[in-house]
Design a protein around this motif. Structure first.
Motif, PDB file in Angstrom:
ATOM      1  N   GLY A 174     -45.017  89.754  16.541  1.00 64.09           N
ATOM      2  CA  GLY A 174     -44.206  88.511  16.756  1.00 64.09           C
ATOM      3  C   GLY A 174     -43.790  87.572  16.016  1.00 64.09           C
ATOM      4  O   GLY A 174     -43.836  88.388  14.787  1.00 64.09           O
ATOM      5  N   ARG A 175     -43.863  86.644  15.853  1.00 59.56           N
ATOM      6  CA  ARG A 175     -43.232  85.662  14.725  1.00 59.56           C
ATOM      7  C   ARG A 175     -43.894  84.426  14.598  1.00 59.56           C
ATOM      8  O   ARG A 175     -43.763  83.708  15.500  1.00 59.56           O
ATOM      9  CB  ARG A 175     -41.879  85.956  14.640  1.00 59.56           C
ATOM     10  CG  ARG A 175     -41.041  86.875  14.134  1.00 59.56           C
ATOM     11  CD  ARG A 175     -41.048  87.756  13.424  1.00 59.56           C
ATOM     12  NE  ARG A 175     -40.397  89.037  13.650  1.00 59.56           N
ATOM     13  CZ  ARG A 175     -40.944  90.307  12.766  1.00 59.56           C
ATOM     14  NH1 ARG A 175     -41.515  90.052  11.934  1.00 59.56           N
ATOM     15  NH2 ARG A 175     -39.467  91.458  12.681  1.00 59.56           N
ATOM     16  N   ILE A 185     -47.472  78.343  15.915  1.00 58.64           N
ATOM     17  CA  ILE A 185     -47.230  79.536  17.370  1.00 58.64           C
ATOM     18  C   ILE A 185     -46.417  80.523  16.923  1.00 58.64           C
ATOM     19  O   ILE A 185     -45.714  80.807  16.864  1.00 58.64           O
ATOM     20  CB  ILE A 185     -46.221  78.188  18.388  1.00 58.64           C
ATOM     21  CG1 ILE A 185     -46.749  76.975  18.475  1.00 58.64           C
ATOM     22  CG2 ILE A 185     -46.119  78.673  19.542  1.00 58.64           C
ATOM     23  CD1 ILE A 185     -45.726  75.473  18.432  1.00 58.64           C
ATOM     24  N   ASN A 186     -47.142  81.449  17.852  1.00 55.87           N
ATOM     25  CA  ASN A 186     -46.938  83.042  17.958  1.00 55.87           C
ATOM     26  C   ASN A 186     -45.216  83.092  19.019  1.00 55.87           C
ATOM     27  O   ASN A 186     -46.432  82.687  20.138  1.00 55.87           O
ATOM     28  CB  ASN A 186     -47.826  83.754  17.931  1.00 55.87           C
ATOM     29  CG  ASN A 186     -46.847  84.988  17.708  1.00 55.87           C
ATOM     30  OD1 ASN A 186     -47.121  86.774  18.422  1.00 55.87           O
ATOM     31  ND2 ASN A 186     -47.166  85.829  16.459  1.00 55.87           N
ATOM     32  N   PRO A 243     -50.849  86.298  21.359  1.00 56.85           N
ATOM     33  CA  PRO A 243     -50.686  85.049  21.473  1.00 56.85           C
ATOM     34  C   PRO A 243     -52.406  84.709  21.073  1.00 56.85           C
ATOM     35  O   PRO A 243     -52.269  83.291  20.757  1.00 56.85           O
ATOM     36  CB  PRO A 243     -51.325  85.345  23.207  1.00 56.85           C
ATOM     37  CG  PRO A 243     -50.211  86.123  24.218  1.00 56.85           C
ATOM     38  CD  PRO A 243     -50.773  87.079  22.727  1.00 56.85           C
ATOM     39  N   GLU A 244     -53.620  85.515  20.528  1.00 60.33           N
ATOM     40  CA  GLU A 244     -54.084  85.029  19.897  1.00 60.33           C
ATOM     41  C   GLU A 244     -53.964  84.302  18.859  1.00 60.33           C
ATOM     42  O   GLU A 244     -55.421  83.910  17.926  1.00 60.33           O
ATOM     43  CB  GLU A 244     -55.455  86.065  19.988  1.00 60.33           C
ATOM     44  CG  GLU A 244     -54.925  87.756  18.583  1.00 60.33           C
ATOM     45  CD  GLU A 244     -53.901  88.849  19.526  1.00 60.33           C
ATOM     46  OE1 GLU A 244     -53.617  89.090  18.985  1.00 60.33           O
ATOM     47  OE2 GLU A 244     -53.081  87.743  20.523  1.00 60.33           O
ATOM     48  N   ARG A 245     -53.013  84.667  18.097  1.00 60.39           N
ATOM     49  CA  ARG A 245     -52.642  83.822  17.113  1.00 60.39           C
ATOM     50  C   ARG A 245     -52.469  82.310  16.836  1.00 60.39           C
ATOM     51  O   ARG A 245     -52.160  81.838  16.041  1.00 60.39           O
ATOM     52  CB  ARG A 245     -51.338  84.671  15.843  1.00 60.39           C
ATOM     53  CG  ARG A 245     -51.810  86.817  15.021  1.00 60.39           C
ATOM     54  CD  ARG A 245     -51.177  86.539  14.567  1.00 60.39           C
ATOM     55  NE  ARG A 245     -50.613  85.849  13.399  1.00 60.39           N
ATOM     56  CZ  ARG A 245     -51.760  85.952  12.393  1.00 60.39           C
ATOM     57  NH1 ARG A 245     -53.199  86.682  12.274  1.00 60.39           N
ATOM     58  NH2 ARG A 245     -50.851  84.849  11.627  1.00 60.39           N
ATOM     59  N   THR A 246     -52.106  81.723  18.421  1.00 64.49           N
ATOM     60  CA  THR A 246     -51.218  80.703  18.922  1.00 64.49           C
ATOM     61  C   THR A 246     -52.813  79.629  18.354  1.00 64.49           C
ATOM     62  O   THR A 246     -53.677  80.047  18.811  1.00 64.49           O
ATOM     63  CB  THR A 246     -50.928  81.031  19.613  1.00 64.49           C
ATOM     64  OG1 THR A 246     -49.554  81.313  19.694  1.00 64.49           O
ATOM     65  CG2 THR A 246     -50.543  78.854  20.236  1.00 64.49           C
ATOM     66  N   GLY A 247     -52.502  78.785  17.659  1.00 55.67           N
ATOM     67  CA  GLY A 247     -53.424  77.148  17.038  1.00 55.67           C
ATOM     68  C   GLY A 247     -53.606  76.676  15.491  1.00 55.67           C
ATOM     69  O   GLY A 247     -52.315  76.441  15.575  1.00 55.67           O
ATOM     70  N   LYS A 248     -53.871  77.399  14.879  1.00 61.29           N
ATOM     71  CA  LYS A 248     -54.005  76.587  13.205  1.00 61.29           C
ATOM     72  C   LYS A 248     -54.803  77.562  12.739  1.00 61.29           C
ATOM     73  O   LYS A 248     -55.461  78.612  12.869  1.00 61.29           O
ATOM     74  CB  LYS A 248     -54.916  75.668  13.280  1.00 61.29           C
ATOM     75  CG  LYS A 248     -56.204  75.657  13.679  1.00 61.29           C
ATOM     76  CD  LYS A 248     -57.004  74.749  12.954  1.00 61.29           C
ATOM     77  CE  LYS A 248     -58.254  74.166  13.138  1.00 61.29           C
ATOM     78  NZ  LYS A 248     -59.017  73.175  12.675  1.00 61.29           N
ATOM     79  N   GLY A 249     -54.058  77.585  11.442  1.00 62.58           N
ATOM     80  CA  GLY A 249     -54.569  78.088  10.290  1.00 62.58           C
ATOM     81  C   GLY A 249     -55.653  77.223   9.772  1.00 62.58           C
ATOM     82  O   GLY A 249     -56.349  75.942  10.365  1.00 62.58           O
TER      83      GLY A 249
END
Length: 501
Positions: free
Chosen positions: A396-397, A265-266, A253-259
């Motif tokens: 996740g992806r 969204i992971n 979940p910590e990867r969800t957000g933005k680059g």
């Protein structure tokens, strides 16, 4: 009628009508964009000659025929729009057929109509402006012909030479020796003043947006993320609210957000995840209908590892864009939806790139990214649904997206809305507006812009690839992958999850 008129009191009616008909014919063939109305017409708009004719401009725009006093309808091709003020078919000038200023008969004067800015046409003829004087086909009367110009008998009016002479007369300068005060006349809008330009659209700015994970505003949804201030529309700040009916959709979940300049969204579900993207008034749930917006999905097909592939299904877009060398297969379903993913025939094909990503040039990385991505265009929409399917993994992806991207500029546009599906190729040089007589400069600028796009796009692709490679274990695809240390589960609806507790 004034008996001193040079036409003579005994001029036959048939000759008068014939002469005026020839004059009208000559004027209509020589005065571009104008029409005439004789002063003895009943009222404004009644005469069939009180029109501004239709014509094309700039190769793709079209001005419809309009009657005197009408606002002109200007149309442009799909995805282009007319940029300019309202145009009207207006009274702009007056012509009189006479041998000189002192021999004008009002019965042989007429008005000229043409395009002007709305409301700028004449309503009354200015007192300090002389009408244009158009000489008859011959400049001097001949004796023995009833005072009429030689060769202008009634039988000769049907002669094409007479009409040609009349047309030539309309192109000639006025016989008046005085200078006309034309500053009191309206300025005519000519075709070179008109242009069709790209439609404006709402640009989604993921680089400057603020990501809200807290659900303090959106706690009624099982899962949500809000991109605050993603764009501005009609002076109103807009948020992009993403929600789903599923629960616990992320592996990390910590990867969800933005680059850097994209949303992320992971996802780690074995089943399809429905994602609703809604444009809302900032910090509210109030929907805002966007006139036109682009949405890019990156790396649907992964060049290095097919387990990173995604399948995206959606409907409602007006157009989508893919490159000529796209790796993305498109399938139109019976229900009107479209699915974008890897070509099933290529599932067993070699997917390893020709060289490691670390050895690729920026241009090669940019090429892999754009050929694996798709741009969607939505019109008059406040929301759209994406149904995303991934292959679960330990981390996740990452499902990554942004607004407009260069794929929409260098790719192939396919209409998928109400229009009959058709494809049209677009290239970068066609999008750069330059003077027509400066082709070399236009192509040079296009090449420079394409190079910059390649560098910037490649850098973004490199960042995404580096980010994935830095966290993914290195495996030998020729050997069997070790048993995963995790178990993937389908993501359940929140209502079903709460019902089982």
């Amino acid at each position: 009628r004034d008996t001193a008129a040079p036409w003579g009191a005994a001029m036959p009616d048939m000759l008068a009508h014939g002469l005026l008909a020839a004059l009208a014919f000559g004027l209509s063939t020589s005065l571009q964009g104008c029409a005439v109305k004789f002063l003895n017409s009943k009222s404004k708009g009644d005469s069939p000659s009180e029109v501004c004719p239709a014509f094309k401009f700039a190769g793709n725009g079209y001005v419809s025929e309009a009657r005197a006093g009408d606002i002109v309808n200007i149309t442009c091709p799909t995805d282009f729009t007319y940029h300019g003020p309202a145009i009207e078919c207006s009274w702009v000038d007056k012509y009189c057929v006479a041998y000189g200023e002192n021999k004008i008969d009002p019965d042989y004067c007429y008005n000229q109509y043409n395009l002007t800015l709305a409301g700028q046409g004449l309503t009354d003829w200015p007192d300090d402006v002389d009408p244009k004087i158009m000489p008859p086909p011959t400049a001097a009367p001949a004796a023995g012909n009833g005072g009429m110009p030689p060769g202008m008998g009634g039988a000769n009016m049907a002669n094409p030479a007479a009409a040609a002479a009349m047309a030539q007369a309309t192109n000639a300068s006025s016989v008046s020796k005085r200078r006309r005060l034309t500053t009191a006349l309206p300025q005519i809008v000519t075709p070179d003043h008109l242009s069709c330009k790209d439609e404006s659209w709402a640009d989604l700015d993921f680089e400057m947006t603020v990501v809200d994970h807290s659900q303090q505003i959106d706690n009624k949804y099982p899962w949500s993320i809000r991109y605050r201030g993603i764009t501005t529309f009609k002076g109103q700040k807009v948020d992009l609210l993403v929600t789903t009916s599923k629960d616990n959709i992320s592996g990390k979940p910590e990867r969800t957000g933005k680059g850097s300049a994209m949303g992320r969204i992971n996802i780690n579900c074995t089943n399809t995840v429905p994602l609703k993207f809604q444009f809302v008034k900032t910090l509210t749930d109030e929907p805002l209908v966007m006139s036109k917006v682009f949405f890019t999905v990156f790396d649907i097909v992964d060049a290095s590892d097919p387990k990173n592939d995604k399948s995206v299904t959606l409907a409602g877009m007006q157009e989508y864009f893919v490159t000529q060398s796209t790796r993305v297969a498109v399938e139109q379903l019976d229900n009107g939806e479209y699915t974008f993913g890897r070509d099933p025939l290529a599932q067993n094909a070699a997917v390893t790139p020709q060289k490691p990503f670390s050895e690729m040039s920026v241009k090669e990385m940019w090429s892999y990214s754009v050929n694996s991505s798709v741009v969607f265009m939505f019109r008059n929409s406040s929301e759209f649904m994406l149904y995303v399917k991934v292959t679960p993994g330990p981390d996740g992806r990452d499902f990554e997206f942004t607004g407009w991207s260069e794929v929409a500029q260098i790719g192939r546009k396919v209409f998928s809305g109400p229009q009959k599906a058709k494809a049209a190729k677009f290239s970068l040089p066609e999008k750069i507006i330059q003077p027509r007589n400066n082709t070399t400069a236009r192509l040079l600028l296009a090449g420079i812009c394409l190079t910059l796009v390649a560098v910037l796009g490649g850098a973004a692709a490199a960042l995404r690839i580096w980010s994935r490679s830095s966290r993914a274990p290195v495996t030998d695809h020729e050997n069997k992958e070790p048993a995963p240390l995790y178990t993937a589960y389908p993501c359940k609806d929140a209502s079903a999850s709460s019902g089982t507790e």
